[in-house]
Design a protein around this motif. Structure first.
Motif: not given
Length: 134
Positions: A24-36
């Motif tokens: 079970k994995i929870v990923w956090e993404i805050a970046s608006g960068d399309t590369v990320h």
């Protein structure tokens, strides 16, 4: 000798059950960068290809929320494919409010959570692994 064999078999069975535990994995993404964001979707795909039963939730907040809006998302197809594979797409309501973005603009496949950090902390309390997307 019989007791030793029994002990050995029990260790093998315990080890086998550990291998079959669902990730079970929870990923956090805050970046608006399309590369990320591209890297995130590639990683999700890699995980689901290797372990299709993995439960995944991705929490979008800060500038990443623009990825899950109907009119601004660059990776809509990847989000839809991930959603079809069981990935939960979560969007932080605080991030929406701080940018005066209506909930109506969020894609229908996403769920809106009140506070991203509390969502992530709750998943960790439930035994989910935490990954921060870069």
């Amino acid at each position: 000798m019989k007791g030793l064999r029994l002990l050995f078999v029990s260790f093998l069975l315990a080890g086998a059950s550990q291998l079959k535990a669902q990730e079970k994995i929870v990923w956090e993404i805050a970046s608006g960068d399309t590369v990320h964001q591209r890297i995130l979707f590639r990683q999700i795909n890699n995980v689901l290809t290797a372990a299709p039963d993995t439960k995944i939730e991705v929490v979008f907040h800060s500038l990443a929320i623009f990825a899950v809006l109907k009119d601004t998302g660059y990776f809509k197809e990847q989000i839809l494919q991930a959603h079809k594979r069981g990935v939960v797409i979560a969007v932080c309501n605080n991030s929406l409010k701080s940018r005066n973005i209506s909930k109506d603009r969020v894609i229908p496949e996403a769920v809106i959570v009140p506070v991203s950090i509390l969502e992530i902390a709750g998943k960790q309390r439930e035994g989910w692994s935490y990954i921060k997307a870069e």
